[in-house]
Design a protein around this motif. Structure first.
Motif, PDB file in Angstrom:
ATOM      1  N   MET A  20       0.829  -1.203   0.000  1.00 13.79           N
ATOM      2  CA  MET A  20       0.000   0.000   0.000  1.00 13.79           C
ATOM      3  C   MET A  20       0.867   1.259   0.000  1.00 13.79           C
ATOM      4  N   ILE A  21       1.958   1.223   0.793  1.00 16.08           N
ATOM      5  CA  ILE A  21       2.852   2.376   0.863  1.00 16.08           C
ATOM      6  C   ILE A  21       3.597   2.576  -0.461  1.00 16.08           C
ATOM      7  N   MET A  22       4.087   1.454  -1.044  1.00 16.03           N
ATOM      8  CA  MET A  22       4.846   1.542  -2.285  1.00 16.03           C
ATOM      9  C   MET A  22       3.985   2.015  -3.455  1.00 16.03           C
ATOM     10  N   ASN A  23       2.694   1.684  -3.461  1.00 17.62           N
ATOM     11  CA  ASN A  23       1.798   2.040  -4.564  1.00 17.62           C
ATOM     12  C   ASN A  23       1.020   3.338  -4.336  1.00 17.62           C
ATOM     13  N   MET A  24       1.299   4.010  -3.260  1.00 20.25           N
ATOM     14  CA  MET A  24       0.527   5.208  -2.910  1.00 20.25           C
ATOM     15  C   MET A  24       0.848   6.368  -3.863  1.00 20.25           C
ATOM     16  N   ASP A  25      -0.194   7.077  -4.262  1.00 19.64           N
ATOM     17  CA  ASP A  25      -0.049   8.232  -5.149  1.00 19.64           C
ATOM     18  C   ASP A  25       0.367   9.447  -4.323  1.00 19.64           C
ATOM     19  N   LEU A  26       1.548   9.973  -4.584  1.00 23.62           N
ATOM     20  CA  LEU A  26       2.066  11.102  -3.809  1.00 23.62           C
ATOM     21  C   LEU A  26       1.787  12.451  -4.464  1.00 23.62           C
ATOM     22  N   SER A  27       1.201  12.428  -5.654  1.00 27.12           N
ATOM     23  CA  SER A  27       1.043  13.679  -6.404  1.00 27.12           C
ATOM     24  C   SER A  27       0.121  14.684  -5.722  1.00 27.12           C
ATOM     25  N   GLN A  28      -0.847  14.210  -4.949  1.00 23.92           N
ATOM     26  CA  GLN A  28      -1.812  15.105  -4.309  1.00 23.92           C
ATOM     27  C   GLN A  28      -1.401  15.491  -2.882  1.00 23.92           C
ATOM     28  N   MET A  29      -0.230  15.084  -2.448  1.00 21.55           N
ATOM     29  CA  MET A  29       0.203  15.337  -1.067  1.00 21.55           C
ATOM     30  C   MET A  29       1.072  16.577  -1.009  1.00 21.55           C
ATOM     31  N   ASP A  30       1.146  17.182   0.184  1.00 21.14           N
ATOM     32  CA  ASP A  30       2.039  18.311   0.355  1.00 21.14           C
ATOM     33  C   ASP A  30       3.473  17.799   0.555  1.00 21.14           C
ATOM     34  N   ASP A  31       4.408  18.713   0.662  1.00 18.50           N
ATOM     35  CA  ASP A  31       5.816  18.330   0.703  1.00 18.50           C
ATOM     36  C   ASP A  31       6.152  17.470   1.922  1.00 18.50           C
ATOM     37  N   ASP A  32       5.571  17.794   3.081  1.00 17.26           N
ATOM     38  CA  ASP A  32       5.864  17.021   4.294  1.00 17.26           C
ATOM     39  C   ASP A  32       5.365  15.583   4.167  1.00 17.26           C
ATOM     40  N   GLN A  33       4.157  15.427   3.628  1.00 24.46           N
ATOM     41  CA  GLN A  33       3.618  14.086   3.444  1.00 24.46           C
ATOM     42  C   GLN A  33       4.451  13.287   2.448  1.00 24.46           C
ATOM     43  N   LYS A  34       4.862  13.932   1.356  1.00 24.84           N
ATOM     44  CA  LYS A  34       5.693  13.249   0.372  1.00 24.84           C
ATOM     45  C   LYS A  34       7.003  12.779   0.996  1.00 24.84           C
ATOM     46  N   GLU A  35       7.611  13.655   1.798  1.00 25.73           N
ATOM     47  CA  GLU A  35       8.883  13.318   2.436  1.00 25.73           C
ATOM     48  C   GLU A  35       8.709  12.118   3.380  1.00 25.73           C
ATOM     49  N   TYR A  36       7.594  12.124   4.111  1.00 27.48           N
ATOM     50  CA  TYR A  36       7.317  11.032   5.057  1.00 27.48           C
ATOM     51  C   TYR A  36       7.183   9.692   4.330  1.00 27.48           C
ATOM     52  N   TYR A  37       6.377   9.635   3.277  1.00 32.16           N
ATOM     53  CA  TYR A  37       6.149   8.373   2.582  1.00 32.16           C
ATOM     54  C   TYR A  37       7.367   7.938   1.769  1.00 32.16           C
ATOM     55  N   LYS A  38       8.150   8.906   1.296  1.00 33.28           N
ATOM     56  CA  LYS A  38       9.384   8.544   0.610  1.00 33.28           C
ATOM     57  C   LYS A  38      10.355   7.863   1.562  1.00 33.28           C
ATOM     58  N   SER A  39      10.425   8.383   2.797  1.00 32.41           N
ATOM     59  CA  SER A  39      11.317   7.759   3.792  1.00 32.41           C
ATOM     60  C   SER A  39      10.850   6.346   4.148  1.00 32.41           C
ATOM     61  N   LEU A  40       9.508   6.145   4.209  1.00 34.04           N
ATOM     62  CA  LEU A  40       8.979   4.807   4.465  1.00 34.04           C
ATOM     63  C   LEU A  40       9.350   3.853   3.333  1.00 34.04           C
ATOM     64  N   ARG A  41       9.234   4.339   2.101  1.00 37.39           N
ATOM     65  CA  ARG A  41       9.583   3.505   0.949  1.00 37.39           C
ATOM     66  C   ARG A  41      11.063   3.123   0.977  1.00 37.39           C
ATOM     67  N   GLN A  42      11.906   4.069   1.331  1.00 40.33           N
ATOM     68  CA  GLN A  42      13.337   3.783   1.411  1.00 40.33           C
ATOM     69  C   GLN A  42      13.635   2.731   2.482  1.00 40.33           C
ATOM     70  N   SER A  43      12.916   2.813   3.610  1.00 41.42           N
ATOM     71  CA  SER A  43      13.102   1.834   4.684  1.00 41.42           C
ATOM     72  C   SER A  43      12.679   0.445   4.229  1.00 41.42           C
ATOM     73  N   ILE A  44      11.562   0.374   3.499  1.00 43.35           N
ATOM     74  CA  ILE A  44      11.070  -0.915   2.997  1.00 43.35           C
ATOM     75  C   ILE A  44      12.060  -1.518   2.020  1.00 43.35           C
ATOM     76  N   ILE A  45      12.565  -0.695   1.109  1.00 42.69           N
ATOM     77  CA  ILE A  45      13.517  -1.172   0.100  1.00 42.69           C
ATOM     78  C   ILE A  45      14.802  -1.653   0.776  1.00 42.69           C
ATOM     79  N   ALA A  46      15.276  -0.886   1.761  1.00 45.17           N
ATOM     80  CA  ALA A  46      16.501  -1.274   2.470  1.00 45.17           C
ATOM     81  C   ALA A  46      16.320  -2.598   3.198  1.00 45.17           C
TER      82      ALA A  46
END
Length: 276
Positions: free
Chosen positions: A240-266
């Protein structure tokens, strides 16, 4: 859990040996438990006598506390409540009072009906009940009312029912030496009685071992299914996190979900050793 259940089995087997009985030092008693534990284990463990003694004290203390909550749940159970529901209620009471989950249900199921453990627990209850003030149910009421299967009963002078005491140490040794034959006329009936008693004991021990093995199998299956369920939930959440659409989010939300994606990938890279 396998380690705890084997320790419980060792304590029960060594405690219920009628030939040795209680006429042994504390050190010798736990030395025999250590030997039994390492002879029967099918897993890696380096616990020594002191470590086993400390773990038993931990298990015994929590199981006795849970017995108090279970007895309270039994007294307050509604009509039609199942045994499983009563156990769940007792677990909730335990967590509310002790502020932690009760994780020793298999040990409780193995100990709860054994007269030797009930006797040991009752002796400790009498010493500690007057000093209890931690909010736990009174330990004077923590023994379940049911009688264990295979244990005979007798009626006391006031009509109360109690379990018959097991054959004692001296009595067992005399039986083993065959010194209880009072006369030739009485020896044959007495031998039949003793043979029947030992046959019943052997049958009871066999049934107990079978129940123990079945309980271990069920518990392993339950843990395996629980692990699989938790893994599926984790995978679903990560997808769900990896497939989430970030285009409608503000910068803080985008940064948060990007960090989650990086943690999952790592984490995936670390577990599989592969690269994305």
């Amino acid at each position: 859990m396998k380690e705890d259940l084997l320790l419980v089995s060792a304590w029960l087997n060594i405690s219920m040996d009628p030939v040795v009985g209680s006429n042994q030092s504390l050190g010798a008693f736990w030395q025999r438990i250590e030997s039994y534990f390492h002879e029967h284990k099918d897993f890696a463990s380096t616990r020594n006598k002191k470590s086993l003694q400390g773990r038993w004290a931990f298990i015994n203390g929590l199981v006795q506390k849970f017995c108090g909550h279970y007895a309270h749940a039994m007294r307050s159970r509604r009509s039609g409540t199942t045994e499983g529901e009563t156990v769940v209620d007792a677990c909730k009471m335990f967590q509310a009072v002790e502020h932690k989950e009760f994780t020793l249900l298999p040990c409780w199921r193995e100990l709860r009906h054994h007269p030797k453990w009930q006797s040991e627990a009752s002796g400790k209850k009498q010493k500690t009940s007057s000093a209890a003030g931690d909010g736990s149910p009174s330990l004077t009421q923590n023994m379940p009312p049911s009688q264990p299967e295979g244990i005979a009963q007798e009626t006391g002078s006031e009509g109360t029912v109690r379990a018959k005491r097991p054959v004692g140490r001296s009595r067992s040794k005399e039986i083993g030496r065959g010194s209880l034959t009072a006369s030739n006329s009485a020896s044959a009936p007495m031998k039949e009685v003793f043979d029947r008693q030992f046959s019943m004991k052997e049958k009871f021990e066999k049934e107990r071992a079978e129940r123990f093995a079945e309980m271990m199998y069920v518990e392993r299956q339950r843990l395996r299914l629980e692990e699989e369920r938790m893994q599926l939930e984790k995978v679903k959440e990560e997808m769900m996190i990896m497939n989430m659409d970030l285009s409608q989010m503000d910068d803080d939300q985008k940064e948060y979900y990007k960090s989650l994606r990086q943690s999952i990938i790592a984490a995936r890279r670390a577990s599989s050793g592969s690269t994305f």
